[in-house]
Design a protein around this motif. Structure first.
Motif, mmCIF file in Angstrom:
data_model
loop_
_atom_site.group_PDB
_atom_site.id
_atom_site.type_symbol
_atom_site.label_atom_id
_atom_site.label_comp_id
_atom_site.label_asym_id
_atom_site.label_seq_id
_atom_site.Cartn_x
_atom_site.Cartn_y
_atom_site.Cartn_z
ATOM 1 N N SER A 237 87.335 -2.680 22.409
ATOM 2 C CA SER A 237 86.802 -1.085 21.995
ATOM 3 C C SER A 237 87.709 -0.175 21.230
ATOM 4 N N ARG A 238 88.987 -0.645 21.177
ATOM 5 C CA ARG A 238 90.072 -0.014 20.699
ATOM 6 C C ARG A 238 89.972 -0.148 18.837
ATOM 7 N N ILE A 239 89.449 -1.061 18.511
ATOM 8 C CA ILE A 239 89.367 -1.262 17.196
ATOM 9 C C ILE A 239 87.976 -0.846 16.559
ATOM 10 N N PRO A 240 88.501 -0.021 15.399
ATOM 11 C CA PRO A 240 86.829 0.376 14.608
ATOM 12 C C PRO A 240 86.413 -0.839 13.883
ATOM 13 N N GLY A 241 85.404 -0.919 13.624
ATOM 14 C CA GLY A 241 84.723 -2.038 12.728
ATOM 15 C C GLY A 241 83.329 -2.357 12.960
ATOM 16 N N SER A 242 82.911 -1.733 14.015
ATOM 17 C CA SER A 242 81.158 -2.091 14.395
ATOM 18 C C SER A 242 80.588 -1.537 13.360
ATOM 19 N N HIS A 243 79.478 -2.176 12.861
ATOM 20 C CA HIS A 243 78.899 -1.893 11.718
ATOM 21 C C HIS A 243 77.496 -2.516 11.634
ATOM 22 N N VAL A 244 76.448 -1.985 11.108
ATOM 23 C CA VAL A 244 75.133 -2.603 10.788
ATOM 24 C C VAL A 244 75.243 -2.928 9.218
ATOM 25 N N ARG A 245 74.707 -4.367 8.962
ATOM 26 C CA ARG A 245 74.610 -4.770 7.587
ATOM 27 C C ARG A 245 73.191 -4.784 7.294
ATOM 28 N N LEU A 246 72.716 -4.101 5.950
ATOM 29 C CA LEU A 246 71.366 -4.208 5.528
ATOM 30 C C LEU A 246 71.359 -4.689 4.309
ATOM 31 N N ARG A 247 70.338 -5.740 4.124
ATOM 32 C CA ARG A 247 70.121 -6.549 2.851
ATOM 33 C C ARG A 247 68.891 -5.950 2.480
#
Length: 331
Positions: A237-247
């Motif tokens: 939870s301390r590390i940024p990087g959650s993301h949604v990938r859209l194609r």
């Protein structure tokens, strides 16, 4: 895969299984441990992670009385490392990076040898050997020399030898190195069974999935210091990087999506966008609503969250810290 049934749970002692304060160790001018502090509760798995040369094995060697510390204090199972090393040895078991077997002896003979070294009464030693041969699913190979064993069987026998004295604390230094996935998971089941009966496991490993699967708490060692500690979920939870990938299916749809998410990370070749966020339901709903408002259908999407690989790379100084600089956060 064998089913491991451990003996009855032991009575948990009061206080932490391991307490370390200001542990230091140098070799010449090289500082390996620069004052580390640890508190490890009884009946848990603690994983120590770090790059090669970070001092993981040195930590295990010191806490298992194989190497002396230059400074600091430690208690293992209630025994002071400096003033009661024999008490520490009586309470621990150690499985190193390489199986410590006598290849000329059979599996049973290896276990009986360990029982003799621990000065167990003869009848107790034989009973313990039979119990462990069954426990680790090597009873049918009890009369075979260790030299004929596969890698997985060697590691199981090595851990069985560690358990002959029924230790309260077990140090596992990269115990599944070189094992195939099936043997690795069998070892994981064994570790879980040990912890279920109150044994404390101090684990070092290069396999981050292994730490994620087994550890109640993880510490990351880098530059001789503990740079982070917490549960696997807390560290992630301390590390940024959650993301949604859209194609998107075509360049026109991709272009409209770029206009709707002007700060998103772009993948022109694959017509994809990377949109930063916490990847929760609210964030996903915000992304979908914005796509609907722009009249842009996505061909597919996927959700990504940081794993321990991301944690490890970020905390040991090799992560790309600017990787999210151009990504859009859903609003």
């Amino acid at each position: 895969m064998p089913t491991f049934v451990m003996p009855a749970p032991r009575k948990a002692p009061s206080g932490p299984a391991i307490t370390v304060i200001g542990l230091r160790k140098s070799y010449g001018k090289k500082t390996v441990l620069d004052g580390i502090d640890l508190t490890i509760p009884t009946g848990t798995v603690f994983a120590l992670l770090g790059p090669n040369g970070a001092g993981k094995t040195t930590t295990v060697e010191i806490l298992s009385t194989l190497v002396g510390a230059d400074g600091g204090q430690a208690q293992i199972a209630g025994h002071d490392l400096a003033t009661d090393p024999d008490g520490v040895r009586s309470a621990i078991g150690v499985t190193g990076q390489f199986a410590a077997l006598d290849d000329l002896l059979t599996a049973e003979e290896n276990l009986l040898l360990m029982a003799d070294l621990l000065r167990l009464p003869r009848a107790q030693g034989r009973a313990r050997a039979r119990e462990l041969l069954q426990l680790f699913d090597i009873a049918e190979a009890a009369g075979k020399r260790a030299a004929a064993f596969s890698g997985g069987m060697r590691r199981r026998l090595d851990l069985a030898m560690t358990l002959v004295g029924d230790p309260q604390v077990i140090f596992l230094d990269e115990p599944t190195t070189g094992l195939d996935p099936r043997s690795r998971r069998t070892m994981w089941d064994t570790v879980r069974g040990l912890v279920a009966r109150g044994t404390t496991v101090f684990l070092t490993t290069q396999y981050l999935e292994e730490a994620d699967q087994l550890a109640d708490r993880i510490a990351v060692l880098d530059g001789g210091r503990i740079v982070a500690e917490g549960s696997p979920d807390e560290l992630k939870s301390r590390i940024p990087g959650s993301h949604v990938r859209l194609r998107f299916a075509d360049p026109a749809g991709y272009a409209r999506a770029c206009a709707a998410f002007p700060r998103a990370g772009r993948d022109e070749e694959n017509l994809a966008l990377r949109i930063a966020g916490d990847a929760g339901l609210d964030a996903l709903r915000a992304v979908i609503d914005r796509l609907d408002a722009a009249g842009v259908p996505a061909a597919d999407f996927s959700v990504h969250t940081p794993d321990l690989d991301d944690v490890f790379l970020a905390l040991t100084g090799t992560a790309t810290t600017s990787r999210l600089a151009t990504e859009e956060t859903p609003r």
